[in-house]
Design a protein around this motif. Structure first.
Motif, PDB file in Angstrom:
ATOM      1  N   ARG A  19       0.870  -1.183   0.000  1.00  0.00           N
ATOM      2  CA  ARG A  19       0.000   0.000   0.000  1.00  0.00           C
ATOM      3  C   ARG A  19       0.904   1.229   0.000  1.00  0.00           C
ATOM      4  NH1 ARG A  19      -5.075  -0.107   1.153  1.00  0.00           N
ATOM      5  NH2 ARG A  19      -4.870  -1.809   2.633  1.00  0.00           N
ATOM      6  N   ARG A  21       1.624   5.243   0.141  1.00  0.00           N
ATOM      7  CA  ARG A  21       1.083   6.342   0.931  1.00  0.00           C
ATOM      8  C   ARG A  21      -0.070   7.014   0.189  1.00  0.00           C
ATOM      9  NH1 ARG A  21       5.786   8.253   2.133  1.00  0.00           N
ATOM     10  NH2 ARG A  21       5.845   6.791   3.860  1.00  0.00           N
ATOM     11  N   ARG A  23      -2.930   5.726  -0.784  1.00  0.00           N
ATOM     12  CA  ARG A  23      -3.707   4.875  -1.694  1.00  0.00           C
ATOM     13  C   ARG A  23      -4.686   4.015  -0.910  1.00  0.00           C
ATOM     14  NH1 ARG A  23      -2.583   5.410  -7.309  1.00  0.00           N
ATOM     15  NH2 ARG A  23      -0.704   6.653  -7.404  1.00  0.00           N
ATOM     16  N   ASP A  24      -5.840   3.742  -1.514  1.00  0.00           N
ATOM     17  CA  ASP A  24      -6.845   2.929  -0.835  1.00  0.00           C
ATOM     18  C   ASP A  24      -6.726   1.448  -1.174  1.00  0.00           C
ATOM     19  OD1 ASP A  24      -7.659   3.488  -3.467  1.00  0.00           O
ATOM     20  OD2 ASP A  24      -9.790   3.369  -2.972  1.00  0.00           O
ATOM     21  N   TYR A  27      -1.206  -2.574  -4.359  1.00  0.00           N
ATOM     22  CA  TYR A  27      -0.515  -2.685  -5.643  1.00  0.00           C
ATOM     23  C   TYR A  27       0.583  -3.731  -5.516  1.00  0.00           C
ATOM     24  CZ  TYR A  27      -2.695   1.776  -6.809  1.00  0.00           C
ATOM     25  OH  TYR A  27      -3.600   2.775  -7.077  1.00  0.00           O
ATOM     26  N   HIS A  71      -5.891   2.444 -11.756  1.00  0.00           N
ATOM     27  CA  HIS A  71      -6.570   2.933 -10.549  1.00  0.00           C
ATOM     28  C   HIS A  71      -6.014   4.304 -10.185  1.00  0.00           C
ATOM     29  CE1 HIS A  71      -8.678   2.766  -6.786  1.00  0.00           C
ATOM     30  NE2 HIS A  71      -7.558   2.968  -6.116  1.00  0.00           N
ATOM     31  N   ASP A  72      -6.871   5.208  -9.725  1.00  0.00           N
ATOM     32  CA  ASP A  72      -6.462   6.559  -9.307  1.00  0.00           C
ATOM     33  C   ASP A  72      -5.787   7.348 -10.427  1.00  0.00           C
ATOM     34  OD1 ASP A  72      -7.546   6.439  -6.805  1.00  0.00           O
ATOM     35  OD2 ASP A  72      -5.651   6.138  -5.747  1.00  0.00           O
ATOM     36  N   GLN A  73      -6.237   7.127 -11.664  1.00  0.00           N
ATOM     37  CA  GLN A  73      -5.721   7.851 -12.824  1.00  0.00           C
ATOM     38  C   GLN A  73      -6.912   8.404 -13.607  1.00  0.00           C
ATOM     39  OE1 GLN A  73      -2.388   8.329 -13.583  1.00  0.00           O
ATOM     40  NE2 GLN A  73      -1.986   7.343 -11.623  1.00  0.00           N
ATOM     41  N   ALA A 113      -5.728  -3.334  -6.495  1.00  0.00           N
ATOM     42  CA  ALA A 113      -6.041  -2.474  -7.631  1.00  0.00           C
ATOM     43  C   ALA A 113      -6.254  -3.367  -8.866  1.00  0.00           C
ATOM     44  CB  ALA A 113      -4.892  -1.493  -7.859  1.00  0.00           C
TER      45      ALA A 113
END
Length: 130
Positions: A19, A21, A23-24, A27, A71-73, A113
């Motif tokens: 994980r 910093r 991030r939920d 990875y 993810h997160d993009q 993810a």
């Protein structure tokens, strides 16, 4: 398209995930290549930065390539993740921007993810996780 490399490390049929910093989801250890880096150089550098261990060059092997939504993009961004296995020296622990290292089993696959889920399925197809 994000083009990244990832280390697939399995212990007791569970896959190592990290994980970062802020991030939920979890990875795989790894990341983007720097200019001029090949797969080995990029992955060994990223794993050293994230987990403070040294990968073993002689056992470095390709496992396969997965594609998944990033993810997160921004929307419609995809990841191409080249997955590799390798032995290592040292003790795995969070370093750099990594807050947590965990081993994920099939019952925890939803914590990953999308690209890491695809890598988990790849590892399962090789009989590494279950």
């Amino acid at each position: 398209m994000l083009d990244v490399v990832a280390w697939v490390h399995v212990a007791d049929r569970r896959m190592l995930a990290v994980r970062a910093r802020g991030r939920d989801l979890l990875y795989l250890p790894g990341g983007k290549r720097e200019a001029g880096e090949g797969d080995w150089a990029a992955l060994s550098r990223e794993v050293r930065e994230e987990l403070a261990v040294e990968l073993d060059r002689d056992s470095f092997r390709p496992l396969g390539v997965v594609h998944a939504p990033a993810h997160d993009q921004p929307a419609h961004t995809c990841v191409r993740m080249a997955c590799f296995t390798a032995g290592f020296r040292g003790r795995i622990g969070p370093a750099g921007e990594i807050d947590e290292c965990v081993y994920v089993g099939a019952d925890e696959r939803d914590l990953l993810a999308p690209a890491a889920r695809a890598a988990f399925d790849l590892a399962a197809s090789h009989g590494l996780v279950g």
